[in-house]
Design an enzyme around this catalytic site. Structure first.
Site, PDB file in Angstrom:
ATOM      1  N   ASN A 294     -34.487   3.540 -78.304  1.00 49.80           N
ATOM      2  CA  ASN A 294     -32.939   4.345 -77.980  1.00 49.80           C
ATOM      3  C   ASN A 294     -31.370   3.241 -78.878  1.00 49.80           C
ATOM      4  OD1 ASN A 294     -30.604   4.140 -76.303  1.00 49.80           O
ATOM      5  ND2 ASN A 294     -32.056   2.977 -74.663  1.00 49.80           N
TER       6      ASN A 294
ATOM      7  N   LYS B  11     -28.520   4.150 -78.726  1.00 50.60           N
ATOM      8  CA  LYS B  11     -28.178   3.862 -77.544  1.00 50.60           C
ATOM      9  C   LYS B  11     -26.253   4.288 -78.506  1.00 50.60           C
ATOM     10  CE  LYS B  11     -29.920   0.243 -75.350  1.00 50.60           C
ATOM     11  NZ  LYS B  11     -30.067  -1.484 -74.618  1.00 50.60           N
TER      12      LYS B  11
ATOM     13  N   HIS C  28     -31.833   5.108 -67.527  1.00 48.82           N
ATOM     14  CA  HIS C  28     -31.603   3.917 -68.505  1.00 48.82           C
ATOM     15  C   HIS C  28     -30.761   2.859 -67.783  1.00 48.82           C
ATOM     16  CE1 HIS C  28     -31.105   0.524 -70.854  1.00 48.82           C
ATOM     17  NE2 HIS C  28     -31.773   1.084 -71.578  1.00 48.82           N
TER      18      HIS C  28
ATOM     19  N   GLU D  70     -28.908   1.254 -68.445  1.00 41.57           N
ATOM     20  CA  GLU D  70     -27.433   1.100 -68.519  1.00 41.57           C
ATOM     21  C   GLU D  70     -26.323   2.478 -67.741  1.00 41.57           C
ATOM     22  OE1 GLU D  70     -27.826   0.737 -72.594  1.00 41.57           O
ATOM     23  OE2 GLU D  70     -28.433  -1.306 -72.250  1.00 41.57           O
TER      24      GLU D  70
ATOM     25  N   GLU E  11     -38.904  -1.508 -68.434  1.00 44.31           N
ATOM     26  CA  GLU E  11     -37.516  -2.226 -68.576  1.00 44.31           C
ATOM     27  C   GLU E  11     -36.986  -3.068 -67.684  1.00 44.31           C
ATOM     28  OE1 GLU E  11     -36.279  -0.152 -72.543  1.00 44.31           O
ATOM     29  OE2 GLU E  11     -34.492   0.991 -71.137  1.00 44.31           O
TER      30      GLU E  11
ATOM     31  N   GLY F 119     -31.447  -6.179 -74.151  1.00 42.86           N
ATOM     32  CA  GLY F 119     -30.542  -6.502 -75.068  1.00 42.86           C
ATOM     33  C   GLY F 119     -29.873  -8.262 -74.775  1.00 42.86           C
TER      34      GLY F 119
ATOM     35  N   SER G  86     -35.500  -6.604 -74.983  1.00 39.76           N
ATOM     36  CA  SER G  86     -36.040  -7.036 -76.718  1.00 39.76           C
ATOM     37  C   SER G  86     -37.670  -7.012 -77.057  1.00 39.76           C
ATOM     38  CB  SER G  86     -35.978  -8.438 -75.959  1.00 39.76           C
ATOM     39  OG  SER G  86     -34.210  -8.368 -75.239  1.00 39.76           O
TER      40      SER G  86
HETATM   41  P1  PGA Z   1     -33.840  -3.718 -76.112  1.00 33.85           P
HETATM   42  O1  PGA Z   1     -32.756  -2.526 -75.592  1.00 33.85           O
HETATM   43  O2  PGA Z   1     -34.462  -3.803 -77.129  1.00 33.85           O
HETATM   44  O3  PGA Z   1     -32.417  -3.573 -76.964  1.00 33.85           O
HETATM   45  O4  PGA Z   1     -33.264  -5.014 -75.235  1.00 33.85           O
HETATM   46  C1  PGA Z   1     -33.953  -1.770 -74.319  1.00 33.85           C
HETATM   47  C2  PGA Z   1     -33.698  -0.724 -73.796  1.00 33.85           C
HETATM   48  O5  PGA Z   1     -32.577  -0.734 -73.898  1.00 33.85           O
HETATM   49  O6  PGA Z   1     -33.924   0.355 -74.288  1.00 33.85           O
END
Ligand code: PGA
Length: 253
Positions: free
Chosen positions: A9, A11, A97, A99, A169, A175, A215
């Site tokens: 992803n 982003k 997601h 976000e 997740e 993140g 992460s």
């Molecule tokens: P990250 O994000 O690996 O940067 O923690 C995972 C995600 O949001 O899919």
């Protein structure tokens, strides 16, 4: 064996040239390292989907969107529809997601509509679920995830659900550099698989790919993926560097 998957992803990252370079490196790798029952998906920003599908055509690199509209077409400025994505050979889409839920107000009702729209146009959803830190700390994490699934993908019929991939997740791990422990991931993945089996049947539960996200990186992927119910990862930050993403792919069972 269920298909083991890493999905990147990206982003809102990468310029056009950087995107071109990254796709190139991944295509080069995947074409010389074909692996049965393992797959690599990238979800670049929508603007680069054409670049990605062009470069990945006839290779074993697959392309997904990060989001799609719940509407089919019309006066929805700035949105991208499932038929548009399908016409660009996009085969997957992340849906729900955290976000999108947090910054763009996406709720279960909208997400259920997005899932249906994706399936109608033969785009396979990578459906995200996961609890907030306060929800985990108050012991509500299992209930939260159950309700996210009950209100969306568990409304599908068994045939439709067969096209769904789940990504667990935990929001507190995204993140933050603080991944779920392998035991926390396994507990939730096994729980999700049990819910799928209760809702549909054992065979569907057994065939559903459940990814871990939050992460996950080249250093911890192997331990996370070694759990029986963790079928790979949805990778954010670590999917932006070819070498790291490839290492994560190589950590798949
Ligand atoms: P990250 O994000 O690996 O940067 O923690 C995972 C995600 O949001 O899919």
């Amino acid at each position: 064996m269920r298909t083991q998957i890493v999905a990147g992803n990206w982003k809102m990252n990468k310029t056009f040239q950087e995107a071109d370079d990254l796709v190139n490196e991944l295509v080069e790798f995947i074409e010389t390292n074909k692996a049965a029952h393992r797959a690599m998906i990238i979800c670049p920003p929508a603007l680069y989907l054409e670049l990605a599908t062009d470069m990945a055509r006839d290779t074993e690199l697959y392309v997904g969107a990060q989001n799609l509209s719940q509407f089919e077409k019309g006066a929805y400025t700035g949105e991208i529809s499932a038929p548009m994505l399908a016409s660009m050979e996009v085969e997957y889409s992340i849906i729900g997601h955290s976000e999108r839920r947090k910054y763009f107000g996406e709720n279960d009702e909208m997400l259920a509509a997005k899932v249906r729209m994706a399936l109608k146009h033969k785009i396979d959803p990578i459906f995200c679920c996961g609890e907030l830190l306060v929800e985990r700390e108050s012991g509500k994490h299992l209930d939260v995830v159950k309700s996210q699934l009950d209100n969306t993908v568990f409304k599908l019929d068994p045939v439709e659900f067969g096209n769904i991939m789940i990504a667990y997740e935990p929001v507190w791990a995204i993140g933050t550099g603080k991944n779920a422990t392998p035991a926390q991931a396994q507990e939730m993945h096994a729980y999700i698989r049990k819910l799928i089996s209760e809702k549909f049947n054992d065979q569907i539960a057994d065939n559903t790919t459940i990814l871990y996200g939050g992460s996950c990186n080249a250093a911890n992927a192997k331990e996370l993926f070694s759990n029986p119910d963790v079928d790979g990862g949805l990778i954010g930050g670590a999917s932006l560097i070819a070498e790291d993403f490839i290492k994560i792919f190589q950590a798949l069972k």
